[in-house]
Structure formats: structure tokens, C-alpha cells
Motif scaffolding. Structure first.
Motif, PDB file in Angstrom:
ATOM      1  N   GLU A 161       0.858  -1.197   0.000  1.00 31.74           N
ATOM      2  CA  GLU A 161       0.000   0.000   0.000  1.00 31.74           C
ATOM      3  C   GLU A 161       0.889   1.240   0.000  1.00 31.74           C
ATOM      4  O   GLU A 161       1.804   1.350   0.814  1.00 31.74           O
TER       5      GLU A 161
ATOM      6  N   GLN B 266     -10.351   8.688   1.964  1.00 30.67           N
ATOM      7  CA  GLN B 266     -10.880   8.179   0.682  1.00 30.67           C
ATOM      8  C   GLN B 266     -12.362   8.541   0.602  1.00 30.67           C
ATOM      9  O   GLN B 266     -13.043   8.633   1.627  1.00 30.67           O
ATOM     10  N   ILE B 267     -12.840   8.752  -0.606  1.00 39.08           N
ATOM     11  CA  ILE B 267     -14.276   9.000  -0.809  1.00 39.08           C
ATOM     12  C   ILE B 267     -14.961   7.654  -1.091  1.00 39.08           C
ATOM     13  O   ILE B 267     -14.293   6.692  -1.461  1.00 39.08           O
TER      14      ILE B 267
ATOM     15  N   SER C 284     -20.874   5.488   1.428  1.00 45.33           N
ATOM     16  CA  SER C 284     -22.181   4.867   1.616  1.00 45.33           C
ATOM     17  C   SER C 284     -22.126   3.450   1.052  1.00 45.33           C
ATOM     18  O   SER C 284     -21.846   3.262  -0.130  1.00 45.33           O
TER      19      SER C 284
ATOM     20  N   ASP D  38     -11.770  -0.280  -8.661  1.00 43.29           N
ATOM     21  CA  ASP D  38     -11.669   0.887  -9.545  1.00 43.29           C
ATOM     22  C   ASP D  38     -10.525   0.770 -10.542  1.00 43.29           C
ATOM     23  O   ASP D  38     -10.500   1.509 -11.530  1.00 43.29           O
TER      24      ASP D  38
HETATM   25  C1  LIG Z   1     -17.373  11.264  -6.153  1.00 39.48           C
HETATM   26  C2  LIG Z   1     -17.407   9.828  -5.766  1.00 39.48           C
HETATM   27  C3  LIG Z   1     -18.323   9.369  -4.809  1.00 39.48           C
HETATM   28  C4  LIG Z   1     -18.360   8.014  -4.464  1.00 39.48           C
HETATM   29  N1  LIG Z   1     -19.290   7.576  -3.560  1.00 39.48           N
HETATM   30  C5  LIG Z   1     -19.373   6.254  -3.276  1.00 39.48           C
HETATM   31  C6  LIG Z   1     -20.298   5.756  -2.313  1.00 39.48           C
HETATM   32  O1  LIG Z   1     -21.069   6.503  -1.698  1.00 39.48           O
HETATM   33  N2  LIG Z   1     -20.325   4.417  -2.077  1.00 39.48           N
HETATM   34  C7  LIG Z   1     -19.480   3.550  -2.721  1.00 39.48           C
HETATM   35  O2  LIG Z   1     -19.561   2.342  -2.493  1.00 39.48           O
HETATM   36  N3  LIG Z   1     -18.573   4.007  -3.596  1.00 39.48           N
HETATM   37  C8  LIG Z   1     -18.491   5.315  -3.883  1.00 39.48           C
HETATM   38  N4  LIG Z   1     -17.525   5.766  -4.739  1.00 39.48           N
HETATM   39  C9  LIG Z   1     -16.609   4.788  -5.334  1.00 39.48           C
HETATM   40  C10 LIG Z   1     -15.496   4.342  -4.350  1.00 39.48           C
HETATM   41  O3  LIG Z   1     -14.756   5.462  -3.945  1.00 39.48           O
HETATM   42  C11 LIG Z   1     -14.582   3.344  -5.061  1.00 39.48           C
HETATM   43  O4  LIG Z   1     -15.314   2.529  -5.946  1.00 39.48           O
HETATM   44  C12 LIG Z   1     -13.824   2.432  -4.071  1.00 39.48           C
HETATM   45  O5  LIG Z   1     -13.044   3.188  -3.176  1.00 39.48           O
HETATM   46  C13 LIG Z   1     -12.931   1.463  -4.867  1.00 39.48           C
HETATM   47  O6  LIG Z   1     -12.188   0.651  -3.992  1.00 39.48           O
HETATM   48  P1  LIG Z   1     -10.799   0.030  -4.492  1.00 39.48           P
HETATM   49  O7  LIG Z   1     -10.352  -0.874  -3.386  1.00 39.48           O
HETATM   50  O8  LIG Z   1     -10.916  -0.486  -5.853  1.00 39.48           O
HETATM   51  O9  LIG Z   1      -9.810   1.292  -4.604  1.00 39.48           O
HETATM   52  P2  LIG Z   1      -9.385   2.434  -3.580  1.00 39.48           P
HETATM   53  O10 LIG Z   1     -10.359   2.589  -2.488  1.00 39.48           O
HETATM   54  O11 LIG Z   1      -9.104   3.623  -4.430  1.00 39.48           O
HETATM   55  O12 LIG Z   1      -8.022   1.905  -2.951  1.00 39.48           O
HETATM   56  C14 LIG Z   1      -6.852   1.829  -3.737  1.00 39.48           C
HETATM   57  C15 LIG Z   1      -5.643   1.845  -2.818  1.00 39.48           C
HETATM   58  O13 LIG Z   1      -4.476   1.629  -3.624  1.00 39.48           O
HETATM   59  C16 LIG Z   1      -3.424   2.459  -3.158  1.00 39.48           C
HETATM   60  N5  LIG Z   1      -2.476   2.655  -4.261  1.00 39.48           N
HETATM   61  C17 LIG Z   1      -2.630   3.437  -5.356  1.00 39.48           C
HETATM   62  N6  LIG Z   1      -1.553   3.345  -6.153  1.00 39.48           N
HETATM   63  C18 LIG Z   1      -0.697   2.492  -5.538  1.00 39.48           C
HETATM   64  C19 LIG Z   1       0.604   2.015  -5.862  1.00 39.48           C
HETATM   65  N7  LIG Z   1       1.229   2.389  -6.989  1.00 39.48           N
HETATM   66  N8  LIG Z   1       1.205   1.151  -5.013  1.00 39.48           N
HETATM   67  C20 LIG Z   1       0.586   0.746  -3.864  1.00 39.48           C
HETATM   68  N9  LIG Z   1      -0.638   1.188  -3.508  1.00 39.48           N
HETATM   69  C21 LIG Z   1      -1.275   2.043  -4.342  1.00 39.48           C
HETATM   70  C22 LIG Z   1      -4.145   3.727  -2.740  1.00 39.48           C
HETATM   71  O14 LIG Z   1      -3.362   4.481  -1.817  1.00 39.48           O
HETATM   72  C23 LIG Z   1      -5.431   3.176  -2.116  1.00 39.48           C
HETATM   73  O15 LIG Z   1      -5.305   2.970  -0.732  1.00 39.48           O
HETATM   74  C24 LIG Z   1     -17.465   7.112  -5.083  1.00 39.48           C
HETATM   75  C25 LIG Z   1     -16.540   7.576  -6.009  1.00 39.48           C
HETATM   76  C26 LIG Z   1     -16.504   8.915  -6.361  1.00 39.48           C
HETATM   77  C27 LIG Z   1     -15.506   9.379  -7.376  1.00 39.48           C
END
Ligand SMILES: Cc1cc2nc3c(=O)[nH]c(=O)nc-3n(C[C@H](O)[C@H](O)[C@H](O)COP(=O)(O)OP(=O)(O)OC[C@H]3O[C@@H](n4cnc5c(N)ncnc54)[C@H](O)[C@@H]3O)c2cc1C
Length: 496
Positions: free
Chosen positions: A33, A41-42, A45, A301
Motif C-alpha cells: 500500500e 478516501q471518498i 455509503s 476501480d
Molecule cells: C465522487 C465519488 C463518490 C463516491 N461515492 C461512493 C459511495 O457513496 N459508495 C461507494 O460504495 N462508492 C463510492 N464511490 C466509489 C469508491 O470510492 C470506489 O469505488 C472504491 O473506493 C474502490 O475501492 P478500491 O479498493 O478499488 O480502490 P481504492 O479505495 O481507491 O483503494 C486503492 C488503494 O491503492 C493504493 N495505491 C494506489 N496506487 C498504488 C501504488 N502504486 N502502489 C501501492 N498502492 C497504491 C491507494 O493508496 C489506495 O489505498 C465514489 C466515487 C466517487 C468518485
């Protein structure tokens, strides 16, 4: 070089979930990480399937249940043709909450940290402040990663599988081709935090409130009794105005939306600490043409994102983590052929993404009578053909209703679903002020179906449909939910 079975890039909900589920099967798992947790983080909900389904499978529920998160029983919307807000509830009856008919509103700093701690409890080696810079390849096959540790020194680790869970800012997703962006969901979000905003009347005080207005829509999420997350989602064309003076832009958007203005009438904006600044995020929706190649898989994402209106982001991240974990476990534990295990991952993931995509397109179309710029661009008929071509390609033969084959079919189908939605809503507003018929509508029901399946699996230890493949030549879920199995050969009908 250190050796692992799998290396996971990113410790968000997707990364912590896949890492925990693979480590629980005894495989050597490293998670890298970039940040040091807790980090902002956003995406606050959640949906019930994340909380009661996947977090129970990983064991994270033990940490979440006492964390004091706000209970979300459903959503309250000022949306569609009715000027009255309406509410949908996750439970069968909006007046009664069942054992699992709620989700949480979470401060992601806290939620993501608990999930990461749970992964560590399950045997994952977690290294924070380690930023992955690239993937290592042996020919066409990914075989490890290169990363920079906190001291600035480069490291290399080898692994049989690399999982990219590094979110929308992934540096390595390009190894699976380009992201394809949606024209339909090209929005911009401007958001911040308020103290002492009003709450919806009980029993809905923990609901997300979403309010449409001329320039777009607002989310209003009660994170704690005092703290509210407030964000405006508007057309990307407003980017310059918003970025020029976000403070002024947010105030004028709030003024445009009387419901939110009322809820914030006695509130003050938080101006210090991690919630102290306004943030702007393009929330453009996108997906990858491919979600995997030998040794490398994209989840969350990093793979795809679809508009936040129905809070599907964390669900899709943790659901794709479960699918990827099943595929990895199938190969590592049971010696299944990689292409068979990952074809199942990709088909199920595309299908789930496609269901939410359709659901959201039809949800936006409920505002079809509005002629403001934001809403007229969201009419299904105004949609560009290339967008639909790309959607048809994405869901292809894996869509819920297999008959959709051309963009014209897709337009018709989306219009039909939207009409069904609008009709259901009209009944609701006339009757009890809740939204059960809408959840019974086919497109919403389909989108939530797989989620209930995961909850059943987590709660009762059995997958009620595990005997039946989702696709004609597909795999089934193993009885423990942790991998895939081949279905038993079909019984031959006895010959006379
Ligand atoms: C405006 C907005 C509102 C939203 N509202 C909601 C909501 O209400 N409910 C909901 O369910 N979703 C919501 N989302 C979507 C939600 O934010 C994401 O879908 C979710 O966080 C994705 O989880 P993830 O684990 O894929 O990635 P992330 O939560 O983005 O986690 C990725 C992690 O990877 C790490 N990382 C990045 N690059 C590297 C690297 N090179 N090496 C090591 N680590 C790295 C980052 O630091 C981070 O901790 C919203 C999104 C937006 C844009």
C-alpha cells in the motif's frame, strides 16, 4: 528476490478483501500500500452485500460490527418526476429492519483501516508506504512487481499472481490496455464535510439522501450524529468554474437545491483536519477491455467504475475481489487451468458491472422531462451510439437478458426499463411513501440479485444456486464459497 504466491497492489476495500480470502486458504500473500493508514478516501455509503456478505466471508465483520458506524436502512431520493422525496428500504418492510437489511455509512479512513487490519489477522503480509512502480514479466506472464519502500529504496518481489487493486489512480492498469470512458456518465463531483446538518426523521435518519436539481444531484450522507458528507455531482463542463473557486461554487450549488439548503441551514462547514478541504473528483465512468491476462488481474476501480449515485463502488470492488480470489484459489489450491478460472471471473464481473450500468442509466432517465443541460444530456435517446456500442461490447453475451445484441436493442431495452421504473415510482409516491415496487422492477431486482446470493452464502454457509452455473458452459461456486468447481455432468435422459 522474495517470493510470494500473490502480491496485491493497494490496500483499499478491493485489495484487503482479495488478500484476506487468498491468505485464508494458506497461500503466501503480500499486500503493498502506497499510503500509511488511516488515509482519506471518498465512497462512504455502502450496500448490505458488502457488510453482511463479503465482510462476513473475510471475517472483517467481527471488527466492523462494534466500530460504531451509522446504520443505513436505505436511501431517500428527491428524484424523478415527483417533487416529494421518496424512500426505499433494504428490508421487506420499510418499518422493520431485518437481521441484514441495513448497510453502514462509513468514514473510509476508519473502514479501510479495519479491513486492512483484518487482512493482516488472516495472515497477509502488509507493507504500507510502499508504492508499486511496475509489473515484472516473464514473457507474456506477469511474475511480480517492483516497488519503492518508505526509505526510497527499490525492491522486487516475485509472485504467481499480481492483483492490481490500486484504484482509479492505478499506475499499472495499462498492462491490460486502455480504459474506455463512458460519454453518458462524464460527471464531476465537488464535495466537503459539514457539522450539525439536519437528519431525516426516524427510522430513516441514517439513510443517504440524494437530491436532483437543475445542474445535477447532491449526496448527503450522515457519517456520525454530527458529521455529514455533502457532494454535488454536475456536468464536466462546469469544471473550470468549480476548480476556479470551489468554495463559491459549492455555496451557489447548495442555493440551487432547496432540499439540501434546508438540511444545511444550521450547519457549518468543517475547515480543519482531513475533512477540512473541499475536494473535486472527476467521477467519469470507465471499464477496461480486458480484466486479466496470465498472472495479472484487475479488480475494483483499477478495472472499472460506474457513477456513484447508487453507492455501488465498494460493492463492485469487494465483489470483484471475491471473484478474483475464487479464481486464484482454484488455480493454487485445486490446480484448475488459469484460463478457465479467470474466464469465470471476467464474465461474472462484467455481468455485475453491466447490471449496475443499466440500472443507473435507467435511473437517470427518470428525469426525462427535465430540459436543463445536465439532465437533457442524460436522456437515453440523446446518448451517443459509440457509447452504446462500447456497452454492448462490454456486456456482450453476459448481459442479464441475452437478447440485447445491437445498440438499437440496447436503447429500446433501456427505455423500457426506464418506463417501468417511472411507473413504479408513481405508485409509490401515491401510496405509502416507500419504494418497494421499484425494487421489484426487473432492472433494479437484477442488479441486487447477486448481492443477496453472497449474503446467503456468508450467513448460512451455502450458496443456494451453487449447483447451477451462471453461464451455460460456466463454473459453479464451491460449497465453501472460496473457489470454483466444474458442474457435475448433466444426467442423460433415459432412453426408452
Ligand atoms: C465522487 C465519488 C463518490 C463516491 N461515492 C461512493 C459511495 O457513496 N459508495 C461507494 O460504495 N462508492 C463510492 N464511490 C466509489 C469508491 O470510492 C470506489 O469505488 C472504491 O473506493 C474502490 O475501492 P478500491 O479498493 O478499488 O480502490 P481504492 O479505495 O481507491 O483503494 C486503492 C488503494 O491503492 C493504493 N495505491 C494506489 N496506487 C498504488 C501504488 N502504486 N502502489 C501501492 N498502492 C497504491 C491507494 O493508496 C489506495 O489505498 C465514489 C466515487 C466517487 C468518485
Amino acid at each position: 528476490m522474495e517470493e510470494f504466491d500473490i502480491v496485491v497492489v493497494g490496500g483499499g476495500p478491493g485489495g484487503s478483501t482479495v488478500a484476506a480470502l487468498v491468505a485464508m486458504q494458506g497461500h503466501r500473500t503480500l499486500l503493498l500500500e502506497k499510503e500509511r493508514f488511516p488515509r482519506y478516501q471518498i465512497g462512504e455509503s455502502l450496500l448490505p452485500s458488502t457488510v453482511h456478505g463479503i465482510c462476513r466471508l473475510t471475517g472483517a465483520w467481527d471488527l466492523l460490527k462494534d466500530a460504531g458506524f451509522t446504520k443505513k436502512r436505505g436511501g431517500t431520493f428527491r428524484w424523478g418526476s415527483s417533487p416529494q422525496p421518496w424512500t426505499f428500504s433494504f428490508s421487506i418492510s420499510p418499518k422493520m429492519a431485518g437481521q441484514t437489511s441495513y448497510a453502514f455509512q462509513v468514514e473510509r479512513m476508519k473502514f479501510d483501516h479495519l479491513l486492512l487490519q483484518n487482512a493482516e489477522r488472516k495472515g497477509v503480509v502488509v507493507r504500507q508506504a510502499c508504492s508499486v512502480t511496475d509489473v515484472l514479466f516473464d514473457g507474456e506472464r506477469a511474475c511480480g512487481v517492483e516497488y519503492t519502500a518508505e526509505d526510497g529504496r527499490p525492491h522486487r518481489v516475485s509472485a504467481k499472481f499480481v492483483v492490481d487493486a490500486s484504484g482509479n489512480g492505478s499506475r499499472i492498469h495499462g498492462h491490460l490496455g486502455e480504459r474506455q470512458y463512458s460519454e453518458f456518465f462524464r460527471n464531476l463531483a465537488l464535495f466537503g464535510y459539514f457539522k450539525n446538518g439536519k437528519r431525516l426523521p426516524e427510522p430513516n435518519s441514517g439513510n443517504i439522501l440524494s437530491a436532483a436539481f437543475d445542474s445535477g444531484w447532491f449526496w448527503y450522507i450522515p457519517l456520525t450524529p454530527e458529521l455529514t458528507s455533502v457532494g454535488a455531482v454536475v456536468n464536466h463542463e462546469l469544471a473550470e468554474k468549480i476548480q476556479g473557486d470551489p468554495e463559491k461554487a459549492l455555496l451557489s450549488l447548495i442555493e440551487e437545491c432547496p432540499l439540501i439548503a434546508d438540511y444545511l441551514s444550521e450547519a457549518e462547514r468543517v475547515t480543519e483536519g482531513p475533512y477540512g478541504r473541499l475536494r473535486v473528483r472527476k467521477d467519469y465512468s470507465y471499464h477496461h477491455a480486458n480484466f486479466w491476462r496470465p498472472g495479472l488481474v484487475l479488480i475494483g476501480d483499477a478495472a472499472c467504475f460506474v457513477d456513484p449515485v447508487f453507492s455501488s463502488g465498494v460493492h463492485l470492488a469487494t465483489y470483484s475481489a471475491l471473484l478474483a480470489a475464487r479464481s486464484i484459489n482454484s488455480v493454487l489450491t485445486h490446480g484448475m487451468e488459469e484460463s478457465a478460472a479467470f474466464a469465470e471471473f471476467e464474465r461474472r464481473y462484467r455481468r455485475e458491472y453491466g447490471l449496475f450500468y443499466e440500472f443507473l442509466v435507467t435511473f437517470y432517465d427518470m428525469h426525462r422531462s427535465e430540459d436543463s443541460y445536465f439532465w437533457s444530456a442524460k436522456k437515453i435517446t440523446a446518448n451517443e451510439m459509440p457509447e452504446l456500442e462500447s456497452f454492448v461490447e462490454l456486456v456482450g453475451g453476459v448481459a442479464a437478458k441475452e437478447q440485447m445484441v445491437t445498440p438499437a436493442d440496447a436503447v429500446q431495452r433501456l427505455k423500457d426499463s426506464s418506463a417501468e421504473f417511472t411507473e413504479a415510482l408513481e405508485q409509490v409516491v401515491d401510496d405509502e411513501g416507500n419504494m418497494l415496487p421499484l425494487l421489484k422492477s426487473s432492472v433494479a431486482g437484477q442488479a441486487l440479485r447477486e448481492s443477496s446470493q453472497i449474503q446467503a452464502q456468508a450467513l448460512y454457509g451455502v450458496d443456494s444456486e451453487s449447483e447451477v452455473p451462471l453461464f451455460p458452459d460456466g463454473l459453479i461456486v464451491s460449497p465453501d464459497g472460496m473457489s470454483w468447481s466444474y458442474p457435475a455432468p448433466a444426467q442423460q435422459a433415459p432412453t426408452a
